[in-house]
Write an enzyme that holds these catalytic residues in place. Sequence first.
Site, PDB file in Angstrom:
ATOM      1  CE1 TYR A 121      -3.204  -2.997   0.735  1.00 60.55           C
ATOM      2  CE2 TYR A 121      -4.572  -1.027   0.792  1.00 60.55           C
ATOM      3  CZ  TYR A 121      -4.449  -2.391   0.678  1.00 60.55           C
ATOM      4  OH  TYR A 121      -5.569  -3.151   0.505  1.00 60.55           O
ATOM      5  CE  LYS A 172       2.949 -18.399  -1.288  1.00 58.29           C
ATOM      6  NZ  LYS A 172       2.130 -19.634  -1.284  1.00 58.29           N
ATOM      7  CG  ASP A 205      -0.839 -20.633   0.119  1.00 56.34           C
ATOM      8  OD1 ASP A 205      -0.316 -20.479   1.245  1.00 56.34           O
ATOM      9  OD2 ASP A 205      -0.268 -21.250  -0.802  1.00 56.34           O
ATOM     10  CG  ASP A 229      -7.717  -5.290   1.408  1.00 61.79           C
ATOM     11  OD1 ASP A 229      -8.703  -4.798   1.994  1.00 61.79           O
ATOM     12  OD2 ASP A 229      -7.648  -5.438   0.174  1.00 61.79           O
ATOM     13  CG  ASP A 233     -13.136  -8.067   1.849  1.00 62.54           C
ATOM     14  OD1 ASP A 233     -13.040  -7.209   2.752  1.00 62.54           O
ATOM     15  OD2 ASP A 233     -13.492  -7.794   0.685  1.00 62.54           O
TER      16      ASP A 233
END
Length: 326
Positions: A121, A172, A205, A229, A233
């Site tokens: 970001y 990750k 993942d 982010d 969701d």
Amino acid sequence: MAVIGGDGIGPEVVAEALKVVRASGVELDTTFFDLGGARYLRDGEVLSDDTLESLRGYDAILLGAVGTPGVPPGVIERGLLLKLRFSLDLYINQRPFVGTAPGHAQPHDFVVIRENTEGSYAGEGGVLRKGTVHEVATQGSVNTRFGVERCLRFAFELASRRERRHITLVHKTNVLTFAGDLWQRTFDAVATEYPKVGTAYNHVDAACIYLVQDPHRYDVIVTDNLFGDILTDLGGAVSGGIGLASSANLNPARTGPSLFEPVHGSAPDIAGKGVANPIAAILSAALMLDHLGASASADAIRVACAAPTSGSTIAVGDEICRRLQG
Ligand code: IPM
Ligand code: MN
């Protein structure tokens, strides 16, 4: 406090949040700021330096949602929301999830601590030879030891005060070896200061699978800006829907106001119809009360929101007020 209703359903849900806070017995002194996509289309202002300076003077900011069709992607997101997060040093995005995921009997209760000022970001990158077949676009991810460490410290501190005292780093590290290594080493270093907090690591993942299949395993999740982010969701989707997901953009050093907003967007398709779920905004206002030291009212609001409600945006707000006053 400053109130930015914003666009779409933002003003509708924020009105219910203010109504509910007042019904909980907390007096509020509000100043409304007309900002967002609609304002931008009207006179070109996204967030002027004067407006930003004026916002700095408030104890808190409550924001509904921003974004309007017809404004190019990024103008309002970067120019308003991210500018506020960065300028006010809101380096923690705290997003709690409580609920029972579809297909599960056991409820979950976890909180995602998302780093909120760096990562992908930060805006590092650029474009060369735009519009040609040789176009090149780069988008960097900025991870500083300082930024990562202060985020991890906040997350460990929170975990140490929760019942289960557990924290999971999500990243990750197997592919993003530079940033992942910085996060992992800093996580391990901070962990030594919190011997009573249990730790785990999940690749992002795999975390997506666990959030759906086994969300109860989580207590505190700490992660970078972009993973946070996306995961939040998904967290909303397994916790009753994004219409319930609340967030606190915190400046824990309290050098300025923190900002509270529902995770959902402006939902232009249902704006003005009176059908938006105001609970995410109401729960975000409860997080604001926690931050301002009115936790008893915040807890009462959370209890009032826990039982089922139905009806229009206003009817749901009214029902929650009744529960608080009854
Ligand atoms: C969120 C939103 C924002 C983000 C957008 C609107 C910039 O999706 O708060 O999760 O990506 O952080
Ligand atoms: Mn998001």
